[in-house]
Design a protein around this motif. Sequence first.
Motif, PDB file in Angstrom:
ATOM      1  N   GLU A  86       0.733  -1.094   0.056  1.00 12.90           N
ATOM      2  CA  GLU A  86      -0.079  -0.009   0.308  1.00 12.90           C
ATOM      3  C   GLU A  86       0.842   1.303   0.013  1.00 12.90           C
ATOM      4  OE1 GLU A  86      -2.676  -0.322   3.190  1.00 12.90           O
ATOM      5  OE2 GLU A  86      -3.734  -2.051   2.420  1.00 12.90           O
ATOM      6  N   GLY A  87       2.064   1.163  -0.163  1.00 12.44           N
ATOM      7  CA  GLY A  87       3.054   2.245  -0.173  1.00 12.44           C
ATOM      8  C   GLY A  87       2.957   3.083  -1.485  1.00 12.44           C
ATOM      9  N   SER A  88       3.816   4.011  -1.762  1.00  8.57           N
ATOM     10  CA  SER A  88       3.897   4.604  -2.982  1.00  8.57           C
ATOM     11  C   SER A  88       5.203   4.736  -3.658  1.00  8.57           C
ATOM     12  CB  SER A  88       3.458   6.176  -2.642  1.00  8.57           C
ATOM     13  OG  SER A  88       3.710   7.055  -3.856  1.00  8.57           O
ATOM     14  N   VAL A  89       5.199   4.067  -4.959  1.00  8.66           N
ATOM     15  CA  VAL A  89       6.500   4.092  -5.641  1.00  8.66           C
ATOM     16  C   VAL A  89       5.958   4.771  -7.203  1.00  8.66           C
ATOM     17  CG1 VAL A  89       6.160   1.805  -6.242  1.00  8.66           C
ATOM     18  CG2 VAL A  89       8.461   2.980  -6.376  1.00  8.66           C
ATOM     19  N   HIS A  90       6.872   5.453  -7.718  1.00  3.49           N
ATOM     20  CA  HIS A  90       6.297   5.992  -9.226  1.00  3.49           C
ATOM     21  C   HIS A  90       6.094   4.852 -10.050  1.00  3.49           C
ATOM     22  CE1 HIS A  90       6.046   8.304 -12.668  1.00  3.49           C
ATOM     23  NE2 HIS A  90       7.001   7.767 -13.132  1.00  3.49           N
ATOM     24  N   SER A  91       5.055   5.147 -10.777  1.00  4.42           N
ATOM     25  CA  SER A  91       4.809   4.069 -12.079  1.00  4.42           C
ATOM     26  C   SER A  91       4.571   4.647 -13.167  1.00  4.42           C
ATOM     27  CB  SER A  91       3.635   3.036 -11.436  1.00  4.42           C
ATOM     28  OG  SER A  91       3.107   2.145 -12.502  1.00  4.42           O
ATOM     29  N   GLU A  92       4.993   4.599 -14.339  1.00  5.49           N
ATOM     30  CA  GLU A  92       4.462   5.157 -15.667  1.00  5.49           C
ATOM     31  C   GLU A  92       3.322   4.717 -16.374  1.00  5.49           C
ATOM     32  OE1 GLU A  92       6.430   7.345 -17.224  1.00  5.49           O
ATOM     33  OE2 GLU A  92       8.369   6.865 -16.254  1.00  5.49           O
ATOM     34  N   ALA A  93       2.692   5.468 -16.656  1.00  3.09           N
ATOM     35  CA  ALA A  93       1.506   5.105 -17.432  1.00  3.09           C
ATOM     36  C   ALA A  93       1.875   4.231 -18.621  1.00  3.09           C
ATOM     37  CB  ALA A  93       0.562   6.349 -17.908  1.00  3.09           C
ATOM     38  N   LEU A  94       1.044   3.265 -18.960  1.00  2.25           N
ATOM     39  CA  LEU A  94       1.297   2.366 -20.097  1.00  2.25           C
ATOM     40  C   LEU A  94       1.577   2.883 -21.424  1.00  2.25           C
ATOM     41  CD1 LEU A  94       1.748  -0.578 -21.050  1.00  2.25           C
ATOM     42  CD2 LEU A  94      -0.695  -0.902 -21.183  1.00  2.25           C
ATOM     43  N   ASP A  95       0.508   3.864 -21.509  1.00  2.40           N
ATOM     44  CA  ASP A  95       0.582   4.614 -22.927  1.00  2.40           C
ATOM     45  C   ASP A  95       1.856   5.409 -23.093  1.00  2.40           C
ATOM     46  OD1 ASP A  95      -1.568   3.372 -23.862  1.00  2.40           O
ATOM     47  OD2 ASP A  95      -2.862   5.352 -23.351  1.00  2.40           O
ATOM     48  N   ASP A  96       2.344   5.958 -21.791  1.00  4.60           N
ATOM     49  CA  ASP A  96       3.496   6.538 -21.803  1.00  4.60           C
ATOM     50  C   ASP A  96       4.838   5.899 -22.245  1.00  4.60           C
ATOM     51  OD1 ASP A  96       2.132   8.934 -21.472  1.00  4.60           O
ATOM     52  OD2 ASP A  96       2.472   8.942 -19.353  1.00  4.60           O
ATOM     53  N   LEU A  97       4.950   4.498 -22.361  1.00  8.76           N
ATOM     54  CA  LEU A  97       5.932   3.762 -22.581  1.00  8.76           C
ATOM     55  C   LEU A  97       6.168   3.547 -24.170  1.00  8.76           C
ATOM     56  CD1 LEU A  97       5.321   0.688 -20.068  1.00  8.76           C
ATOM     57  CD2 LEU A  97       6.876   2.952 -19.906  1.00  8.76           C
ATOM     58  N   ARG A  98       5.327   4.091 -24.938  1.00  7.65           N
ATOM     59  CA  ARG A  98       5.449   4.117 -26.321  1.00  7.65           C
ATOM     60  C   ARG A  98       5.685   3.058 -26.862  1.00  7.65           C
ATOM     61  NH1 ARG A  98       8.215   7.473 -23.658  1.00  7.65           N
ATOM     62  NH2 ARG A  98       9.996   6.766 -24.323  1.00  7.65           N
ATOM     63  N   LEU A  99       4.827   1.784 -26.660  1.00  8.58           N
ATOM     64  CA  LEU A  99       4.995   0.510 -27.233  1.00  8.58           C
ATOM     65  C   LEU A  99       4.457   0.271 -28.376  1.00  8.58           C
ATOM     66  CD1 LEU A  99       4.979  -1.400 -23.745  1.00  8.58           C
ATOM     67  CD2 LEU A  99       7.172  -1.069 -25.149  1.00  8.58           C
ATOM     68  N   LEU A 100       3.314   0.983 -28.632  1.00 11.03           N
ATOM     69  CA  LEU A 100       2.443   0.929 -30.012  1.00 11.03           C
ATOM     70  C   LEU A 100       2.819   1.629 -30.867  1.00 11.03           C
ATOM     71  CD1 LEU A 100      -1.002   0.984 -28.122  1.00 11.03           C
ATOM     72  CD2 LEU A 100       0.260  -1.034 -28.717  1.00 11.03           C
ATOM     73  N   PRO A 101       2.663   1.224 -32.220  1.00 11.80           N
ATOM     74  CA  PRO A 101       3.040   1.961 -33.558  1.00 11.80           C
ATOM     75  C   PRO A 101       2.183   3.296 -33.537  1.00 11.80           C
ATOM     76  CG  PRO A 101       2.039   0.099 -34.013  1.00 11.80           C
ATOM     77  CD  PRO A 101       2.213  -0.288 -32.557  1.00 11.80           C
ATOM     78  N   THR A 102       2.641   4.250 -34.188  1.00 12.31           N
ATOM     79  CA  THR A 102       2.046   5.564 -34.350  1.00 12.31           C
ATOM     80  C   THR A 102       2.666   5.988 -35.885  1.00 12.31           C
ATOM     81  OG1 THR A 102       3.497   6.970 -33.152  1.00 12.31           O
ATOM     82  CG2 THR A 102       1.334   6.069 -31.915  1.00 12.31           C
ATOM     83  N   SER A 103       1.944   6.696 -36.553  1.00 12.54           N
ATOM     84  CA  SER A 103       2.042   7.482 -37.730  1.00 12.54           C
ATOM     85  C   SER A 103       3.131   6.643 -38.657  1.00 12.54           C
ATOM     86  CB  SER A 103       2.988   8.751 -37.249  1.00 12.54           C
ATOM     87  OG  SER A 103       2.371   9.653 -36.546  1.00 12.54           O
ATOM     88  N   PRO A 104       2.550   5.591 -39.219  1.00 12.81           N
ATOM     89  CA  PRO A 104       1.146   4.965 -39.239  1.00 12.81           C
ATOM     90  C   PRO A 104       1.193   4.114 -37.930  1.00 12.81           C
ATOM     91  CG  PRO A 104       2.346   4.049 -40.966  1.00 12.81           C
ATOM     92  CD  PRO A 104       3.351   4.899 -40.255  1.00 12.81           C
TER      93      PRO A 104
END
Length: 478
Positions: free
Chosen positions: A178-196
């Motif tokens: 229940e403590g606090s440690v930083h976690s990245e948002a999954l979308d911020d990991l840039r794993l998905l392809p974009t453009s296109p």
Amino acid sequence: MTQDGPVVVWFRDDLRVSDHPALRAAVDSGAPVLPVYVVDDSGHGARPLGAASRWWLHHSLAALSASLEKRGARLVLREGDAEEEIRAVLRRSGASRLLMDRRYAAAEREQDQRVQRLAEQAGAEVESFTGSLLHEPGAVLNGDGERFGVFSPFFRALQRQGDPREPLPAPQRIAGWEGSVHSEALDDLRLLPTSPDWSGGMAETWEPGEKGAHRRLDGFVRDHLRHYAAHRDEPAADVSSRLSAHLKFGELSPYQVWHRVAAADATEEVRTKFLTELAWREFDYDLLERGHALEQENVHRQFDRFPWADVDQDVLRAWQRGRTGIPLVDAGMRQLWHTGWMHNRVRMVVASFLVKNLRYDWRLGEQWFWDTLVDADPANNPAQWQWVAGSGADAAPFFRVFNPVTQGHKFDPAGEYIAEWVPELRDLDAKGRQEPWTVPDDLAAAAEGTGLPAYPSPVVDLKASRQAALDAYAEMRG
């Protein structure tokens, strides 16, 4: 370190909650559990994933996070060098223990050793488990106590060891920290392809995650296993398990697959034929753990002298995109581009074409597969490329050249697989689909309505290029 520090479970190639020895040990300890995954592209540990595998990883992490949260724990996502990220998590959480399933590439093992030293310096105990293989590399030995260099006796020795352990059940409840440690948002990991976003075909084909893995396994055992031995080499038959990506990401354990297949309502011959494929995975990891840099170095070093041809980038691109003018090769490469997967028999054909008919270094093909396969695996992918090239352990001899036309007539006699993936040949008869150069006047008409140009002429003469490859092999041997 506080008295009630959590147990950190470091997830890697084991993105599941069932049959997860490290997670089970953490839950059984009674301490709060802190699950962590690190996306590490530093090159200091695991080989950075290719684009197709990154797409899969995104969806697999989403599924794992939901599964853990349902049970009471939150998955912490980090990005960076795993040594630094795990050390930061341990320090921030005051963790009492660090648990993880083992990895086997040299760089991975070295990184794990460095992490272990850092963890112990921080006052955390470290323990690792066998979770991704049926046996630890080096546990299957010959009568002289040595490792095998040939697969068949390796498999017989593995069978003599008896069935592997039973799979562990998934924990129903996890006492999350229940403590606090930083976690990245999954979308911020840039794993998905974009453009296109080129992943539409993969999204249509796959369901990454543990639930999807079990659905795939259940469907294979129920609908396809009994036909596997007879039709596994026919790409249009669709009897392949397609479990390879689920195993690579650890959404299924090999123990779960082994016992599910071993208990299936099928003949012993059929069950053994499929379990042989799991054993090949074990064999390839045994090679990897010995320290072979499989994606870089020939296992048989005489191939360091092989006279590879100079690469024509237009021809290489034609191979990559399925425009070589050789239908079975092109069908496989287009299936790969669209779905991130290719039928195993066709993988051998397209690899043989690149290495022997084009005489391009096998590493070019291995790297392309690494980037485009959803099941790109650090042991299987390079080991199987070296198998085709003749440079690997228990490899096919170099002079075994897979003629793609002969292979097409034998394993796709009606050209059904070719018609699916090379639609500009769909309106031709079976012979025309396999050998379109015999009906050149019909190719433009056949392509009408497909949105594709007329099918190209072959980039190489199969007979002449085969002889050139054999001449090069003779030159290497001196």
